[in-house]
Design a protein around this motif. Structure first.
Motif, PDB file in Angstrom:
ATOM      1  N   THR A  37       0.738  -1.073  -0.184  1.00 57.97           N
ATOM      2  CA  THR A  37       0.103  -0.096  -0.044  1.00 57.97           C
ATOM      3  C   THR A  37       0.829   1.260   0.098  1.00 57.97           C
ATOM      4  O   THR A  37       2.075   1.086   0.650  1.00 57.97           O
ATOM      5  N   MET A  38       0.228   2.300  -0.652  1.00 53.34           N
ATOM      6  CA  MET A  38       0.843   3.614  -0.592  1.00 53.34           C
ATOM      7  C   MET A  38      -0.161   4.401   0.203  1.00 53.34           C
ATOM      8  O   MET A  38      -1.398   4.601  -0.427  1.00 53.34           O
ATOM      9  N   THR A  39       0.274   5.129   1.227  1.00 51.56           N
ATOM     10  CA  THR A  39      -0.615   6.140   1.851  1.00 51.56           C
ATOM     11  C   THR A  39      -0.147   7.613   1.757  1.00 51.56           C
ATOM     12  O   THR A  39       0.973   7.646   2.037  1.00 51.56           O
ATOM     13  N   LEU A  40      -1.157   8.333   1.335  1.00 57.79           N
ATOM     14  CA  LEU A  40      -0.558   9.826   1.193  1.00 57.79           C
ATOM     15  C   LEU A  40      -1.472  10.641   2.312  1.00 57.79           C
ATOM     16  O   LEU A  40      -2.514  10.338   2.656  1.00 57.79           O
ATOM     17  N   THR A  41      -0.432  11.283   3.310  1.00 63.64           N
ATOM     18  CA  THR A  41      -0.943  11.745   4.587  1.00 63.64           C
ATOM     19  C   THR A  41      -0.162  12.928   4.687  1.00 63.64           C
ATOM     20  O   THR A  41       0.466  13.508   3.778  1.00 63.64           O
ATOM     21  N   ARG A  48      -5.245   9.489   1.935  1.00 65.59           N
ATOM     22  CA  ARG A  48      -5.664   8.450   0.842  1.00 65.59           C
ATOM     23  C   ARG A  48      -4.845   7.075   0.750  1.00 65.59           C
ATOM     24  O   ARG A  48      -3.428   7.256   0.841  1.00 65.59           O
ATOM     25  N   VAL A  49      -5.401   6.002   0.440  1.00 63.96           N
ATOM     26  CA  VAL A  49      -4.388   4.741   0.552  1.00 63.96           C
ATOM     27  C   VAL A  49      -4.716   4.112  -0.758  1.00 63.96           C
ATOM     28  O   VAL A  49      -5.819   3.902  -1.149  1.00 63.96           O
ATOM     29  N   ARG A  50      -3.753   3.658  -1.225  1.00 67.58           N
ATOM     30  CA  ARG A  50      -3.669   3.003  -2.667  1.00 67.58           C
ATOM     31  C   ARG A  50      -3.111   1.721  -2.614  1.00 67.58           C
ATOM     32  O   ARG A  50      -2.118   1.464  -1.627  1.00 67.58           O
ATOM     33  N   GLU A  51      -3.594   0.673  -3.253  1.00 68.79           N
ATOM     34  CA  GLU A  51      -3.120  -0.729  -3.124  1.00 68.79           C
ATOM     35  C   GLU A  51      -2.448  -0.780  -4.387  1.00 68.79           C
ATOM     36  O   GLU A  51      -2.806  -0.352  -5.429  1.00 68.79           O
ATOM     37  N   SER A  52      -1.259  -1.445  -4.421  1.00 64.81           N
ATOM     38  CA  SER A  52      -0.516  -1.887  -5.655  1.00 64.81           C
ATOM     39  C   SER A  52       0.350  -3.467  -5.673  1.00 64.81           C
ATOM     40  O   SER A  52       0.312  -3.916  -4.550  1.00 64.81           O
ATOM     41  N   PHE A  53       0.765  -3.559  -6.771  1.00 68.31           N
ATOM     42  CA  PHE A  53       1.619  -4.771  -6.826  1.00 68.31           C
ATOM     43  C   PHE A  53       2.709  -4.261  -7.668  1.00 68.31           C
ATOM     44  O   PHE A  53       2.923  -3.316  -8.480  1.00 68.31           O
ATOM     45  N   VAL A 220       3.375  13.526   3.746  1.00 68.70           N
ATOM     46  CA  VAL A 220       4.142  12.139   3.880  1.00 68.70           C
ATOM     47  C   VAL A 220       3.569  11.023   3.147  1.00 68.70           C
ATOM     48  O   VAL A 220       2.370  10.851   3.014  1.00 68.70           O
ATOM     49  N   THR A 221       4.383  10.289   2.360  1.00 66.45           N
ATOM     50  CA  THR A 221       3.917   8.956   1.711  1.00 66.45           C
ATOM     51  C   THR A 221       4.608   7.779   2.392  1.00 66.45           C
ATOM     52  O   THR A 221       5.914   7.774   2.628  1.00 66.45           O
TER      53      THR A 221
END
Length: 255
Positions: A37-41, A48-53, A220-221
Motif C-alpha cells: 500500500t501507498m498512503t498519502l498523508t 488516501r490509501v492506494r493498493e499496488s503490486f 508524507v508518503t
C-alpha cells in the motif's frame, strides 16, 4: 539519536565507495513480487490509501526491470510505471494511464516530478549505480538503538540527478539505509526517507514499512509491504510495453 562521530584516520572516500557498492550488491533475490500500500498523508492533506503490486526482475549485472501497478482505488486502478535500469546507469521509464489507454515515456527533465502525487520523485524509483556518485563515510552513529554508518553521496555529474547530495544512515548488519536525507541544492535537506520496519523474508532482509517526508510541506508518503515473494522465475515479457498495458500478464504471479 547519539552524536555523530567522525572516523579517525580512515580513508573515508575508499571506504565510502566500498560501502556504497556493498549496499548496491546486497542480496535481494533474482526477482520479487510485492503486494503493498501507498498512503498519502501529512499536513493539509486528506489521507488516501492506494493498493499496488510491484514486480522486479534482475538481468545481467547493472540491469533490472521494475513494474509498479496500482489496483485501487478506482481512480488510479491499472495506472502503471515500468522502469528499465540499464548497465552503466542509463534509465528508461514509461508511465501507463488507463484513462488515455496509452503509455508515455518519462523524460529526463521530469525525473524530479512527483510520482502519482506522492512525495516520491520518478528518480526515487530508479536503481542508482554507485559510480554515479562520490561516496565518503562521514561518521558513525546510532539510529533507533542500532549502529549505523553515515554515508555522504554527491553526484559526480550534477546534471544526472535531481539531488545535490544524499546522506544515508546505513544499518551495518543488513546494509539497508534506514534514513536518507535528500538535498536539492540547499544547506538543509528537502526530503527524508525513513525505515520503520525490516524483516527477514526467504533469507532476504526486506523493508516492510518506510516513509518519505517533504520537510517543507510536512506531507508524507508511507509505503507498506503486505506480502512479498522472492525468486518466482518471472518471465521477461511482463516487463514490456504489452506487459505495461495488460495487467493480466503478471496477475498469475501475484502472492
Amino acid at each position: 539519536m547519539a552524536g555523530l562521530v567522525a572516523p579517525a584516520g580512515a580513508d573515508s572516500l575508499e571506504e565510502g565507495q566500498a560501502l556504497a557498492q556493498a549496499i548496491y550488491d546486497r542480496p535481494d533475490g533474482q526477482d520479487a513480487v510485492t503486494r503493498g500500500t501507498m498512503t498519502l498523508t501529512g499536513e493539509g492533506r486528506r489521507e488516501r490509501v492506494r493498493e499496488s503490486f510491484e514486480y522486479r526482475l534482475d538481468g545481467e549485472p547493472g540491469e533490472s526491470w521494475n513494474l509498479i501497478r496500482f489496483t485501487s482505488p478506482s481512480n488510479i486502478a491499472n495506472t502503471a510505471l515500468l522502469v528499465h535500469n540499464h548497465p552503466g546507469g542509463d534509465v528508461d521509464q514509461w508511465l501507463y494511464l488507463p484513462a488515455t489507454q496509452r503509455e508515455r515515456r518519462v523524460s529526463s527533465e521530469n525525473r524530479g516530478g512527483s510520482f502519482v502525487q506522492s512525495e516520491l520523485y520518478f528518480e526515487d524509483l530508479e536503481d542508482r549505480e554507485p559510480h554515479k556518485d562520490e561516496h565518503r563515510i562521514i561518521g558513525k552513529d546510532e539510529f533507533e538503538g542500532v549502529e549505523v554508518t553515515i554515508l555522504e553521496s554527491i553526484p559526480v555529474d550534477s546534471g544526472n540527478s535531481v539531488y545535490s547530495k544524499r546522506v544515508s544512515w546505513v544499518h551495518e548488519e543488513t546494509l539497508i539505509p534506514v534514513r536518507i536525507d535528500l538535498y536539492e541544492g540547499r544547506d538543509e535537506p528537502s526530503k527524508r526517507m525513513e525505515v520503520q520496519s525490516i524483516e527477514e523474508v526467504q533469507g532476504y532482509w526486506t523493508v516492510m514499512r518506510s516513509s518519505m517526508t517533504d520537510l517543507d510541506s510536512g506531507r508524507v508518503t508511507i509505503l507498506e509491504v503486505r506480502e512479498v515473494v522472492y525468486d518466482n522465475d518471472l518471465p521477461r515479457d511482463i516487463f514490456t510495453s504489452r506487459g505495461l498495458e495488460d495487467p493480466q500478464r503478471a496477475q498469475r504471479y501475484n502472492p
